[in-house]
Scaffold this motif. Structure first.
Motif, short mmCIF file in Angstrom:
data_model
loop_
_atom_site.label_atom_id
_atom_site.label_comp_id
_atom_site.label_asym_id
_atom_site.label_seq_id
_atom_site.Cartn_x
_atom_site.Cartn_y
_atom_site.Cartn_z
N ALA A 75 -25.67 40.12 -100.28
CA ALA A 75 -25.16 38.82 -98.82
C ALA A 75 -25.91 37.47 -98.90
O ALA A 75 -25.69 36.00 -98.65
N GLN A 76 -27.49 37.37 -99.58
CA GLN A 76 -28.14 36.46 -99.48
C GLN A 76 -27.64 35.43 -101.36
O GLN A 76 -27.91 34.13 -101.22
N GLY A 77 -27.17 36.42 -102.16
CA GLY A 77 -26.59 35.60 -103.25
C GLY A 77 -27.99 35.40 -104.31
O GLY A 77 -27.69 35.28 -105.70
N ASP A 78 -29.51 36.46 -104.09
CA ASP A 78 -30.52 36.44 -104.48
C ASP A 78 -31.60 37.28 -104.64
O ASP A 78 -31.36 37.85 -103.04
N GLY A 79 -32.50 37.69 -105.13
CA GLY A 79 -33.13 38.18 -104.76
C GLY A 79 -33.61 39.50 -106.02
O GLY A 79 -33.17 39.55 -106.65
N GLU A 80 -35.33 40.14 -105.46
CA GLU A 80 -35.96 41.09 -106.87
C GLU A 80 -34.40 42.35 -107.34
O GLU A 80 -34.34 41.89 -108.71
N SER A 81 -34.02 42.57 -106.21
CA SER A 81 -33.44 44.20 -106.78
C SER A 81 -31.90 43.32 -107.35
O SER A 81 -31.40 44.57 -108.40
N LEU A 82 -30.97 42.46 -106.33
CA LEU A 82 -29.78 41.62 -107.44
C LEU A 82 -30.01 41.50 -108.67
O LEU A 82 -29.69 41.90 -109.44
N ASP A 83 -31.39 40.85 -109.01
CA ASP A 83 -32.03 40.15 -110.19
C ASP A 83 -31.65 41.37 -111.18
O ASP A 83 -31.23 41.27 -112.73
N ALA A 84 -32.65 43.12 -110.06
CA ALA A 84 -33.14 43.74 -111.79
C ALA A 84 -31.26 44.58 -111.65
O ALA A 84 -31.19 45.20 -112.81
N LEU A 85 -30.83 44.84 -110.81
CA LEU A 85 -29.33 45.25 -111.01
C LEU A 85 -28.55 44.80 -112.15
O LEU A 85 -27.85 45.17 -113.12
N VAL A 86 -28.27 42.99 -112.44
CA VAL A 86 -27.92 42.45 -113.02
C VAL A 86 -27.88 42.83 -114.06
O VAL A 86 -27.67 42.61 -115.28
N GLU A 87 -29.33 42.74 -114.08
CA GLU A 87 -29.54 42.44 -115.41
C GLU A 87 -29.79 44.16 -116.18
O GLU A 87 -30.00 44.89 -117.64
N LEU A 88 -30.21 45.18 -115.76
CA LEU A 88 -29.37 47.02 -115.76
C LEU A 88 -27.81 46.73 -116.20
O LEU A 88 -27.33 47.87 -117.10
N LEU A 89 -26.65 45.70 -116.13
CA LEU A 89 -25.63 46.03 -116.10
C LEU A 89 -25.43 44.74 -117.24
O LEU A 89 -24.26 44.85 -117.95
N GLU A 90 -26.67 44.37 -117.96
CA GLU A 90 -26.74 43.68 -119.43
C GLU A 90 -25.03 42.55 -118.79
O GLU A 90 -24.67 42.21 -119.76
N VAL A 91 -25.55 41.94 -118.10
CA VAL A 91 -24.46 40.93 -117.67
C VAL A 91 -24.57 39.40 -118.44
O VAL A 91 -26.12 39.15 -118.12
N ASP A 92 -23.61 38.92 -119.13
CA ASP A 92 -24.35 37.88 -119.49
C ASP A 92 -24.25 36.17 -118.46
O ASP A 92 -25.24 35.90 -118.57
N GLU B 56 -29.17 55.37 -110.68
CA GLU B 56 -30.29 55.65 -109.77
C GLU B 56 -30.85 54.61 -108.94
O GLU B 56 -31.01 54.59 -107.85
N PHE B 57 -30.81 53.17 -109.67
CA PHE B 57 -31.55 52.12 -108.89
C PHE B 57 -30.30 51.87 -107.59
O PHE B 57 -30.88 51.35 -106.99
N VAL B 58 -29.11 51.56 -108.02
CA VAL B 58 -28.28 51.24 -106.30
C VAL B 58 -28.30 52.77 -105.70
O VAL B 58 -29.09 52.19 -104.36
N ALA B 59 -28.79 54.02 -105.95
CA ALA B 59 -28.64 54.91 -104.92
C ALA B 59 -30.03 54.47 -103.73
O ALA B 59 -30.15 54.88 -103.17
N ASP B 60 -31.38 54.08 -104.98
CA ASP B 60 -32.99 54.00 -103.83
C ASP B 60 -32.67 52.82 -104.01
O ASP B 60 -33.55 52.17 -103.25
#
Length: 145
Positions: free
Chosen positions: A93-110, A79-83
């Motif tokens: 593309a920038q390598g940083d941002g609020e949505s990207l941080d949220a995605l990485v958290e949702l994916l539980e990446v170490d 849902e997050f990626v779709a939205d």
């Protein structure tokens, strides 16, 4: 519950093509017939891959020419990626941002920073065209894990 099962089924069906022949998927058929060059060989390849759960076994075990991913997508990630398709495109593309941080958290990446850098480095393959779909993005991200 039905909605969840439909999303999961759709996602699993698209995942079979991430690591193997894009027309037939991975599995025993892909191991036996490396480069099918006719409709009959493609049909045999696909049928062999999908008989007796061999493709599912290959994906689960990382055998039979199938690669296994450590990322698991739940409904929240899908849902997050779709939205957030547009903001994720810009932020990857920038390598940083609020949505990207949220995605990485949702994916539980170490290793979050390394993962974001890898996403940025592979931006052109994740967003291969302007009409990229949500499942294509998730498939590309899975191939980086």
């Amino acid at each position: 519950m039905k909605k969840t099962l439909v999303k999961l089924g759709f996602f699993c069906a698209t995942c079979t093509f991430v690591f193997a022949n894009p027309q037939t998927g991975c599995g025993l058929g892909d191991m036996v017939i490396k480069n099918p060059n006719s409709a009959l060989l493609y049909a045999f390849n696909w049928t062999t891959n999908n008989t007796f759960g061999l493709q599912t076994f290959g994906i689960s075990s990382g055998t039979l020419g199938c690669a296994r991913t450590d990322l698991v997508y739940d409904d929240r990630v899908i849902e997050f990626v779709a939205d957030n398709m547009d903001s994720l495109s810009k932020e990857i593309a920038q390598g940083d941002g609020e949505s990207l941080d949220a995605l990485v958290e949702l994916l539980e990446v170490d290793d979050k920073e390394n993962f974001k850098a890898r996403l940025q480095a592979h931006y052109n393959s994740i967003y291969a065209n302007k009409d990229v779909k949500m499942n294509d993005i998730l498939d590309s991200i899975a191939s980086l894990s």
